[in-house]
Enzyme design. Structure first.
Site, short mmCIF file in Angstrom:
data_model
loop_
_atom_site.label_atom_id
_atom_site.label_comp_id
_atom_site.label_asym_id
_atom_site.label_seq_id
_atom_site.Cartn_x
_atom_site.Cartn_y
_atom_site.Cartn_z
N ALA A 13 0.84 -1.21 0.00
CA ALA A 13 0.00 0.00 0.00
C ALA A 13 0.88 1.26 0.00
CB ALA A 13 -0.93 -0.01 1.21
N GLY A 49 -1.30 -15.25 -3.93
CA GLY A 49 -1.34 -14.36 -5.07
C GLY A 49 -2.35 -13.24 -4.96
N GLU A 115 -8.50 -20.45 -5.01
CA GLU A 115 -8.44 -20.57 -3.55
C GLU A 115 -9.85 -20.64 -2.98
OE1 GLU A 115 -5.94 -17.35 -2.21
OE2 GLU A 115 -4.16 -18.25 -3.08
N HIS A 243 -5.92 -18.11 9.40
CA HIS A 243 -5.66 -18.94 8.22
C HIS A 243 -5.70 -20.39 8.66
CE1 HIS A 243 -3.95 -20.60 4.62
NE2 HIS A 243 -3.96 -19.40 4.05
N ARG A 291 -12.48 -19.47 4.28
CA ARG A 291 -11.54 -19.70 5.38
C ARG A 291 -12.14 -19.84 6.76
NH1 ARG A 291 -6.70 -15.81 3.78
NH2 ARG A 291 -6.27 -17.13 1.99
N HIS A 352 -4.17 -14.37 10.97
CA HIS A 352 -3.60 -14.11 9.65
C HIS A 352 -3.88 -12.70 9.14
CE1 HIS A 352 -2.23 -15.08 5.64
NE2 HIS A 352 -3.43 -14.83 5.10
N ARG A 387 -12.74 -11.85 4.75
CA ARG A 387 -12.06 -11.50 3.49
C ARG A 387 -11.95 -12.72 2.58
NH1 ARG A 387 -6.39 -11.76 1.79
NH2 ARG A 387 -6.07 -12.89 3.73
N LEU A 393 -4.14 -7.92 -1.38
CA LEU A 393 -3.12 -7.23 -2.18
C LEU A 393 -3.83 -6.32 -3.19
CD1 LEU A 393 -0.67 -10.24 -2.77
CD2 LEU A 393 -0.29 -8.29 -1.26
P1 FAD Z 1 2.55 -4.41 5.16
O1 FAD Z 1 3.01 -5.05 3.93
O2 FAD Z 1 2.43 -5.26 6.36
O3 FAD Z 1 3.55 -3.21 5.52
C1 FAD Z 1 3.45 -2.53 6.74
C2 FAD Z 1 4.56 -1.52 6.84
O4 FAD Z 1 4.29 -0.61 7.90
C3 FAD Z 1 5.93 -2.12 7.15
O5 FAD Z 1 6.89 -1.46 6.36
C4 FAD Z 1 6.16 -1.78 8.61
O6 FAD Z 1 7.50 -1.66 9.00
C5 FAD Z 1 5.47 -0.43 8.68
N1 FAD Z 1 5.08 -0.02 10.03
C6 FAD Z 1 4.16 -0.60 10.85
N2 FAD Z 1 4.09 0.09 12.02
C7 FAD Z 1 4.98 1.12 11.93
C8 FAD Z 1 5.38 2.15 12.81
N3 FAD Z 1 4.89 2.28 14.03
N4 FAD Z 1 6.34 3.00 12.39
C9 FAD Z 1 6.91 2.89 11.14
N5 FAD Z 1 6.56 1.91 10.28
C10 FAD Z 1 5.60 1.05 10.67
N6 FAD Z 1 -2.93 -11.30 0.71
C11 FAD Z 1 -3.28 -11.57 -0.57
O7 FAD Z 1 -4.04 -10.81 -1.19
N7 FAD Z 1 -2.76 -12.67 -1.19
C12 FAD Z 1 -1.92 -13.53 -0.58
O8 FAD Z 1 -1.47 -14.49 -1.17
C13 FAD Z 1 -1.58 -13.29 0.77
N8 FAD Z 1 -0.78 -14.14 1.44
C14 FAD Z 1 -0.38 -13.81 2.70
C15 FAD Z 1 0.53 -14.65 3.34
C16 FAD Z 1 1.03 -14.31 4.58
C17 FAD Z 1 2.01 -15.20 5.27
C18 FAD Z 1 0.60 -13.10 5.19
C19 FAD Z 1 1.13 -12.70 6.53
C20 FAD Z 1 -0.33 -12.29 4.58
C21 FAD Z 1 -0.82 -12.64 3.33
N9 FAD Z 1 -1.74 -11.83 2.66
C22 FAD Z 1 -2.10 -12.12 1.38
C23 FAD Z 1 -2.15 -10.56 3.24
C24 FAD Z 1 -1.33 -9.43 2.61
O9 FAD Z 1 -0.02 -9.87 2.42
C25 FAD Z 1 -1.31 -8.20 3.50
O10 FAD Z 1 -2.61 -7.86 3.89
C26 FAD Z 1 -0.71 -7.02 2.75
O11 FAD Z 1 0.54 -7.37 2.22
C27 FAD Z 1 -0.57 -5.82 3.68
O12 FAD Z 1 0.12 -4.82 2.99
P2 FAD Z 1 0.27 -3.39 3.67
O13 FAD Z 1 0.98 -2.54 2.68
O14 FAD Z 1 -1.03 -2.93 4.18
O15 FAD Z 1 1.17 -3.65 4.97
C1 SIN Z 2 -2.68 -17.95 1.04
O1 SIN Z 2 -1.83 -17.98 0.15
O2 SIN Z 2 -3.28 -18.94 1.45
C2 SIN Z 2 -2.98 -16.64 1.65
C3 SIN Z 2 -3.82 -15.89 0.73
C4 SIN Z 2 -4.44 -14.72 1.43
O3 SIN Z 2 -4.26 -14.53 2.62
O4 SIN Z 2 -5.17 -13.99 0.76
#
Ligand code: FAD
Ligand code: SIN
Length: 533
Positions: A13, A49, A115, A243, A291, A352, A387, A393
């Protein structure tokens, strides 16, 4: 430091938004801050993905919309679902232009995975490391930009509003405004003011509030806690997604390795300790039910049979294909002595994803002026009570884009001059004498949340949790007031706040819906409501 656009978080994001505002406003400064190393984010660990309608011959927007609404169990905002599903393909094409690679079939078409809860194959992926590939492409694009500064190891402590100028702010105060943030520079241990015209929170999830989670240690709900302290609106926190299939390792706490749902999409079967394929007893969609249903079924099998995990059976799957699609999982299992062609994989549910968060509108605007939120920390209305897999993503990119559209307009109309902001007050504080007080409180918090506010809840457990959280809160505030600020005390404080918000919202919801299952109210209420705190 002073900047035009401040971006807190370097996941999908934050980075998507930063690239876009920097390109649209080449004369403005964009500052991206992160509390850890640049790529240590939930994004990096995403496996399965990104869900997007890519094959209009076999798929359609209406099917993706329908699947999202079914998973959300009555609480999705349909307008937002339409926006995300229909704008999704443009956002995915952009990240492909920025260099992200998704797997293709031999004929050159994208390979589309499936999925739980999806009626069609529509998940674009990069093997089983999709998030790492997207993060790589975004970071490489950022590094080419001339007006983006990316700084690591800055822990954002609080949003600066009129409260810090001496005004009394309550939830009812109109026009609360964000002027920037207080940030703890982890290299100097000094608190600095980062002054900004517009700020985006992209701080990710809060899985660390639970004992076992698929989330890395950064996922402590800091953005949500900061907005709550600043009297902004927080919504639907009770909907925590567990999850179903995190790799089970005896005695393990903290971040658990994920076995992507795509493994079940390719034919993996869940079995209990008697070897029974139990999902057919719970849902006609069996292993590919949404899920919440699969996680509850596993929880029930574990409780009935007194086991700490169930099994994921991949032994019948084509090994070559398995290694091709899931090389990371294959290697991880192998490193633990699990040969997926011969052995079943032990799996158990783990916290998760947070479906709720900072309440935003269709342009990513929070209830605080000049403050946007996108990604997992935001509650946009897309997910409702649950969700749909791989929708996050997508949501992050769509709302990073919408926030950029609104923020670049807003900045043109905003006078960058701001009132002088007071320095952080450290009077009366000293270095913590006993770190054990913090680590022990964290353990207690995770235990309370896992035991009383997990997959299956009831009123007695929720009330117990609230009482324990009250005590933890009081003790932590005392410690916070007397010690020099550290990331450990701030994360603990944030996680207790988030734990409280999850539990309070869960206690308010007198029904079972989506991810919130309360055995005292097994049915659904007729009243469809979002819980805003
Ligand atoms: P993040 O990518 O978590 O980034 C957060 C950022 O904020 C980091 O840089 C962190 O350091 C920073 N931050 C936090 N607090 C502070 C603070 N106090 N000060 C400064 N910086 C801070 N979603 C899908 O759609 N498909 C998938 O296949 C999928 N697989 C997943 C598998 C796993 C193992 C996990 C954990 C999640 C998965 N998800 C998936 C969910 C998805 O990955 C996340 O919801 C998404 O990546 C979140 O992105 P984001 O940019 O919101 O936050
Ligand atoms: C997974 O790959 O099972 C995670 C996908 C998701 O959290 O959206």
């Amino acid at each position: 430091m002073q900047t035009d656009f401040l971006v807190i978080g370097s996941g999908i994001a934050g980075l998507t938004y930063a690239i876009k505002v920097a390109e649209a406003c080449p004369d403005k400064k964009v500052l991206v801050v992160t509390k850890s190393t640049t790529d240590e984010t939930n994004t990096k660990y995403a496996q399965g993905g990104i869900a997007v309608v890519h094959d209009p011959e076999n798929d359609s927007f209406s099917k993706h919309i329908e699947d999202t609404l079914i998973a959300g169990d009555g609480l999705c905002n349909e307008e937002i679902v339409n926006i995300v599903v229909k704008e999704g393909p443009q956002r995915v094409n952009e990240i492909i232009e920025w260099g992200a690679r998704f797997d293709k079939e031999q004929d050159g078409d994208y390979s589309l995975g499936k999925e739980g809860g999806h009626s069609e194959h529509r998940i674009l992926h990069h093997k089983d490391v999709t998030g790492a590939e997207m993060e790589r492409a975004l970071l490489e694009t950022i590094r080419r930009s001339k007006n983006i500064q990316l700084v690591n190891h800055y822990f954002i402590v609080d949003i600066i509003t009129q409260h810090h100028l001496g005004f009394l702010i309550t939830k009812a105060t109109p026009d609360v405004q964000c002027y920037g943030v207080y940030a703890l520079n982890l290299q100097t241990n000094q608190i600095e003011i980062l002054q900004s015209t517009v700020t985006l929170l992209a701080t990710g999830g809060n899985g660390q509030v639970y004992r076992t989670t698929t989330n890395p240690s950064i996922a402590s709900g800091d953005g949500v806690a900061m907005v709550y302290r600043a009297k902004g609106r927080i919504e639907n926190m009770e909907f925590i997604q567990f999850h179903p299939t995190a790799l089970y390792q005896a005695g393990q706490k903290g971040q658990a390795f994920l076995i992507t749902e795509a493994v079940r999409g390719d034919g993996g079967i869940l079995r209990n300790h008697k070897g029974e394929a139990f999902m057919e007893r719970y849902d006609e969609r069996k292993d590919l039910a949404p899920r919440d249903i699969v996680a509850r079924a596993i929880d029930s099998e574990m409780k009935i049979n007194g086991t700490e995990h169930v099994w994921l059976d991949c032994r019948h799957m084509d090994l070559k294909k398995f290694i091709h699609h899931f090389p990371n999982i294959y290697e991880k299992c192998k490193s633990l002595g699990i040969d997926v062609a011969q052995h079943m994989i032990p799996v158990a549910p783990a916290a998760h994803y947070s479906c709720g968060g900072i309440k935003t509108d269709e342009w990513g605007r929070t209830s605080i002026k000049h403050l946007y939120a996108a990604g997992e920390c935001a509650s946009t209305g897309l997910h409702g009570a649950n969700r749909l897999a791989s929708n996050s993503l997508l949501e992050a990119m769509v709302f990073a884009h919408r926030s950029y559209m609104d923020a670049t307009e807003k900045i043109k109309l905003t006078d960058a001059a701001q009132p002088p902001l007071p320095a952080w007050n450290t009077r009366g504080t000293s270095h913590p004498k006993e770190m054990i007080l913090i680590t022990q409180s964290l353990k207690e918090l995770q235990q309370v949340m896992s035991d009383y506010v997990g997959i299956v809840r009831n009123d007695i457990r929720l009330q117990r949790a609230l009482r324990r959280l009250d005590l933890l809160w009081e003790e932590t505030e005392e410690l916070y007031r007397s010690t020099i600020i550290s990331p450990q005390i701030m994360e603990l404080r944030n996680m207790i706040t988030v734990g409280y918000l999850i539990t309070k919202a869960a206690a308010f919801r007198k029904e079972s819906r989506g991810l919130h299952y309360n055995t005292d109210y097994p049915g659904k209420s007729e009243l469809l409501q979002n819980i805003v705190l």
